[in-house]
Motif scaffolding. Structure first.
Motif, PDB file in Angstrom:
ATOM      1  N   GLN A 153     178.275   6.514  27.596  1.00  0.00           N
ATOM      2  CA  GLN A 153     178.520   5.729  26.392  1.00  0.00           C
ATOM      3  C   GLN A 153     177.304   5.842  25.487  1.00  0.00           C
ATOM      4  O   GLN A 153     176.172   5.823  25.953  1.00  0.00           O
ATOM      5  CB  GLN A 153     178.759   4.270  26.770  1.00  0.00           C
ATOM      6  CG  GLN A 153     179.085   3.379  25.592  1.00  0.00           C
ATOM      7  CD  GLN A 153     179.495   1.995  26.052  1.00  0.00           C
ATOM      8  OE1 GLN A 153     180.443   1.841  26.807  1.00  0.00           O
ATOM      9  NE2 GLN A 153     178.780   0.989  25.597  1.00  0.00           N
ATOM     10  N   SER A 154     177.558   5.978  24.188  1.00  0.00           N
ATOM     11  CA  SER A 154     176.465   6.007  23.216  1.00  0.00           C
ATOM     12  C   SER A 154     176.733   5.000  22.109  1.00  0.00           C
ATOM     13  O   SER A 154     177.885   4.717  21.775  1.00  0.00           O
ATOM     14  CB  SER A 154     176.299   7.410  22.611  1.00  0.00           C
ATOM     15  OG  SER A 154     177.412   7.732  21.784  1.00  0.00           O
ATOM     16  N   LEU A 155     175.656   4.478  21.560  1.00  0.00           N
ATOM     17  CA  LEU A 155     175.707   3.620  20.376  1.00  0.00           C
ATOM     18  C   LEU A 155     174.956   4.339  19.279  1.00  0.00           C
ATOM     19  O   LEU A 155     173.812   4.775  19.480  1.00  0.00           O
ATOM     20  CB  LEU A 155     175.052   2.262  20.647  1.00  0.00           C
ATOM     21  CG  LEU A 155     174.736   1.411  19.403  1.00  0.00           C
ATOM     22  CD1 LEU A 155     176.018   0.980  18.696  1.00  0.00           C
ATOM     23  CD2 LEU A 155     173.892   0.209  19.782  1.00  0.00           C
ATOM     24  N   SER A 156     175.571   4.485  18.132  1.00  0.00           N
ATOM     25  CA  SER A 156     174.924   5.065  16.957  1.00  0.00           C
ATOM     26  C   SER A 156     174.903   3.998  15.882  1.00  0.00           C
ATOM     27  O   SER A 156     175.956   3.516  15.462  1.00  0.00           O
ATOM     28  CB  SER A 156     175.684   6.303  16.476  1.00  0.00           C
ATOM     29  OG  SER A 156     175.711   7.286  17.488  1.00  0.00           O
ATOM     30  N   ARG A 157     173.716   3.624  15.441  1.00  0.00           N
ATOM     31  CA  ARG A 157     173.553   2.486  14.529  1.00  0.00           C
ATOM     32  C   ARG A 157     174.058   2.729  13.105  1.00  0.00           C
ATOM     33  O   ARG A 157     174.641   1.857  12.505  1.00  0.00           O
ATOM     34  CB  ARG A 157     172.087   2.070  14.476  1.00  0.00           C
ATOM     35  CG  ARG A 157     171.583   1.482  15.747  1.00  0.00           C
ATOM     36  CD  ARG A 157     171.888   0.013  15.799  1.00  0.00           C
ATOM     37  NE  ARG A 157     171.358  -0.567  17.018  1.00  0.00           N
ATOM     38  CZ  ARG A 157     171.959  -1.508  17.691  1.00  0.00           C
ATOM     39  NH1 ARG A 157     173.093  -2.002  17.282  1.00  0.00           N
ATOM     40  NH2 ARG A 157     171.425  -1.989  18.782  1.00  0.00           N
ATOM     41  N   GLY A 158     173.809   3.914  12.578  1.00  0.00           N
ATOM     42  CA  GLY A 158     174.149   4.142  11.171  1.00  0.00           C
ATOM     43  C   GLY A 158     175.335   5.062  10.985  1.00  0.00           C
ATOM     44  O   GLY A 158     175.741   5.781  11.899  1.00  0.00           O
ATOM     45  N   ALA A 159     175.881   5.059   9.775  1.00  0.00           N
ATOM     46  CA  ALA A 159     176.878   6.063   9.404  1.00  0.00           C
ATOM     47  C   ALA A 159     176.118   7.355   9.129  1.00  0.00           C
ATOM     48  O   ALA A 159     174.991   7.334   8.640  1.00  0.00           O
ATOM     49  CB  ALA A 159     177.643   5.618   8.159  1.00  0.00           C
ATOM     50  N   GLY A 160     176.719   8.489   9.471  1.00  0.00           N
ATOM     51  CA  GLY A 160     176.070   9.774   9.250  1.00  0.00           C
ATOM     52  C   GLY A 160     175.198  10.237  10.403  1.00  0.00           C
ATOM     53  O   GLY A 160     174.473  11.222  10.283  1.00  0.00           O
ATOM     54  N   VAL A 161     175.268   9.551  11.531  1.00  0.00           N
ATOM     55  CA  VAL A 161     174.574  10.018  12.736  1.00  0.00           C
ATOM     56  C   VAL A 161     175.371  11.177  13.312  1.00  0.00           C
ATOM     57  O   VAL A 161     176.586  11.066  13.506  1.00  0.00           O
ATOM     58  CB  VAL A 161     174.419   8.901  13.787  1.00  0.00           C
ATOM     59  CG1 VAL A 161     173.905   9.445  15.113  1.00  0.00           C
ATOM     60  CG2 VAL A 161     173.509   7.795  13.276  1.00  0.00           C
ATOM     61  N   ASP A 221     177.351   1.359  13.534  1.00  0.00           N
ATOM     62  CA  ASP A 221     177.583   0.737  14.845  1.00  0.00           C
ATOM     63  C   ASP A 221     178.791   1.294  15.585  1.00  0.00           C
ATOM     64  O   ASP A 221     179.687   0.557  15.999  1.00  0.00           O
ATOM     65  CB  ASP A 221     177.689  -0.787  14.713  1.00  0.00           C
ATOM     66  CG  ASP A 221     176.382  -1.388  14.199  1.00  0.00           C
ATOM     67  OD1 ASP A 221     175.307  -0.906  14.610  1.00  0.00           O
ATOM     68  OD2 ASP A 221     176.440  -2.330  13.387  1.00  0.00           O
ATOM     69  N   CYS A 222     178.781   2.600  15.778  1.00  0.00           N
ATOM     70  CA  CYS A 222     179.840   3.269  16.539  1.00  0.00           C
ATOM     71  C   CYS A 222     179.453   3.357  18.007  1.00  0.00           C
ATOM     72  O   CYS A 222     178.332   3.740  18.341  1.00  0.00           O
ATOM     73  CB  CYS A 222     180.072   4.678  16.015  1.00  0.00           C
ATOM     74  SG  CYS A 222     180.842   4.729  14.401  1.00  0.00           S
ATOM     75  N   ILE A 223     180.404   3.010  18.853  1.00  0.00           N
ATOM     76  CA  ILE A 223     180.218   3.179  20.289  1.00  0.00           C
ATOM     77  C   ILE A 223     181.232   4.212  20.759  1.00  0.00           C
ATOM     78  O   ILE A 223     182.435   4.070  20.526  1.00  0.00           O
ATOM     79  CB  ILE A 223     180.399   1.857  21.053  1.00  0.00           C
ATOM     80  CG1 ILE A 223     179.353   0.833  20.583  1.00  0.00           C
ATOM     81  CG2 ILE A 223     180.269   2.096  22.563  1.00  0.00           C
ATOM     82  CD1 ILE A 223     179.517  -0.547  21.189  1.00  0.00           C
ATOM     83  N   VAL A 224     180.722   5.253  21.393  1.00  0.00           N
ATOM     84  CA  VAL A 224     181.555   6.344  21.891  1.00  0.00           C
ATOM     85  C   VAL A 224     181.418   6.380  23.407  1.00  0.00           C
ATOM     86  O   VAL A 224     180.306   6.315  23.937  1.00  0.00           O
ATOM     87  CB  VAL A 224     181.130   7.691  21.272  1.00  0.00           C
ATOM     88  CG1 VAL A 224     181.925   8.844  21.858  1.00  0.00           C
ATOM     89  CG2 VAL A 224     181.283   7.644  19.753  1.00  0.00           C
ATOM     90  N   ALA A 225     182.553   6.464  24.098  1.00  0.00           N
ATOM     91  CA  ALA A 225     182.574   6.561  25.556  1.00  0.00           C
ATOM     92  C   ALA A 225     183.298   7.834  25.939  1.00  0.00           C
ATOM     93  O   ALA A 225     184.279   8.220  25.293  1.00  0.00           O
ATOM     94  CB  ALA A 225     183.279   5.347  26.160  1.00  0.00           C
ATOM     95  N   TYR A 226     182.803   8.503  26.957  1.00  0.00           N
ATOM     96  CA  TYR A 226     183.500   9.687  27.423  1.00  0.00           C
ATOM     97  C   TYR A 226     183.330   9.887  28.916  1.00  0.00           C
ATOM     98  O   TYR A 226     182.266   9.686  29.477  1.00  0.00           O
ATOM     99  CB  TYR A 226     183.103  10.936  26.635  1.00  0.00           C
ATOM    100  CG  TYR A 226     181.634  11.222  26.536  1.00  0.00           C
ATOM    101  CD1 TYR A 226     181.038  12.169  27.366  1.00  0.00           C
ATOM    102  CD2 TYR A 226     180.832  10.571  25.609  1.00  0.00           C
ATOM    103  CE1 TYR A 226     179.686  12.441  27.275  1.00  0.00           C
ATOM    104  CE2 TYR A 226     179.494  10.845  25.512  1.00  0.00           C
ATOM    105  CZ  TYR A 226     178.922  11.783  26.353  1.00  0.00           C
ATOM    106  OH  TYR A 226     177.584  12.042  26.267  1.00  0.00           O
ATOM    107  N   LYS A 227     184.454  10.254  29.524  1.00  0.00           N
ATOM    108  CA  LYS A 227     184.498  10.610  30.933  1.00  0.00           C
ATOM    109  C   LYS A 227     184.232  12.113  31.021  1.00  0.00           C
ATOM    110  O   LYS A 227     184.685  12.866  30.168  1.00  0.00           O
ATOM    111  CB  LYS A 227     185.875  10.328  31.528  1.00  0.00           C
ATOM    112  CG  LYS A 227     186.306   8.888  31.519  1.00  0.00           C
ATOM    113  CD  LYS A 227     187.733   8.790  32.044  1.00  0.00           C
ATOM    114  CE  LYS A 227     188.368   7.448  32.040  1.00  0.00           C
ATOM    115  NZ  LYS A 227     187.589   6.273  31.953  1.00  0.00           N
ATOM    116  N   VAL A 228     183.529  12.540  32.086  1.00  0.00           N
ATOM    117  CA  VAL A 228     183.237  13.959  32.264  1.00  0.00           C
ATOM    118  C   VAL A 228     183.609  14.410  33.669  1.00  0.00           C
ATOM    119  O   VAL A 228     183.645  13.608  34.608  1.00  0.00           O
ATOM    120  CB  VAL A 228     181.756  14.287  31.957  1.00  0.00           C
ATOM    121  CG1 VAL A 228     181.444  14.058  30.484  1.00  0.00           C
ATOM    122  CG2 VAL A 228     180.813  13.477  32.833  1.00  0.00           C
TER     123      VAL A 228
END
Length: 188
Positions: A49-57, A127-134
């Motif tokens: 899981q990642s958190l990206s604070r700004g738009a344009g990351v 404030d996007c949170i992305v989750a991924y299974k691998v």
């Protein structure tokens, strides 16, 4: 679950069904039996899981080389992202071609990216949170990437190079033309 093909064979968008009422909704995000019958009979071994604070990351374009090559099932659990996959399988008719899907928490869609593809994304809102299974464990010795804005790829990113927020690692990746071949694909 609904399955949508993308412009790259083997990269698939999955739209889980939402059951809604006045309280909100319930969604079945993953079923191994459905995934095996409709996409691939694989096993997920790690979830990130990642958190990206700004738009344009921008994060990517990444992949794991064999023997730790990974398939990824990606979803955005907060915000929305422009998610990208690039075919890097030598011998594939779509080698070097890319596809994109906007993944959002509101829509609840997911993207399946098998081994042999680069993966990256750009946040469309803060404030996007992305989750991924691998399908394989992370191995720093197998961690590889390609420059996110390699002109040979021609990805139509929703952010300019000047406005993109990148890690030092992502800003200095190789171009695809300089990348050794790690994957091959026999067309059927």
């Amino acid at each position: 679950m609904e399955l949508r093909k993308t412009s790259l064979h083997d990269v698939l968008e999955i739209i889980p069904k939402r059951h809604q009422d006045t309280r909100g909704h319930f969604t079945e995000l993953f079923r191994q039996d459905w995934f095996a019958a409709n996409i691939a009979d694989i096993c997920f071994v790690q979830e990130n899981q990642s958190l990206s604070r700004g738009a344009g990351v921008v994060r990517g374009l990444h992949f794991q080389a064999p023997p730790a090559a990974q398939g990824k099932l990606v979803r955005c659990i907060a915000g929305s992202i422009f998610d990208v996959a690039v075919d890097i399988r030598a011998g594939s008719r779509s080698f070097g071609q890319w596809t994109s899907v906007v993944l959002s928490a509101k829509q609840g869609n997911q993207l399946w990216i098998p081994e042999g593809f680069l993966h990256g994304f750009c946040t469309l809102v803060p404030d996007c949170i992305v989750a991924y299974k691998v399908t394989a464990y992370y191995d720093p010795d197998c961690d590889r990437g390609v420059l996110w804005n390699d002109p040979d790829l021609g990805i139509d990113w929703p952010v300019s190079p000047e406005a993109a927020e990148l890690s030092a690692k992502d800003a200095s990746q190789l171009r695809l033309a300089d990348l050794p071949s790690y994957f091959s694909h026999a067309e059927v």
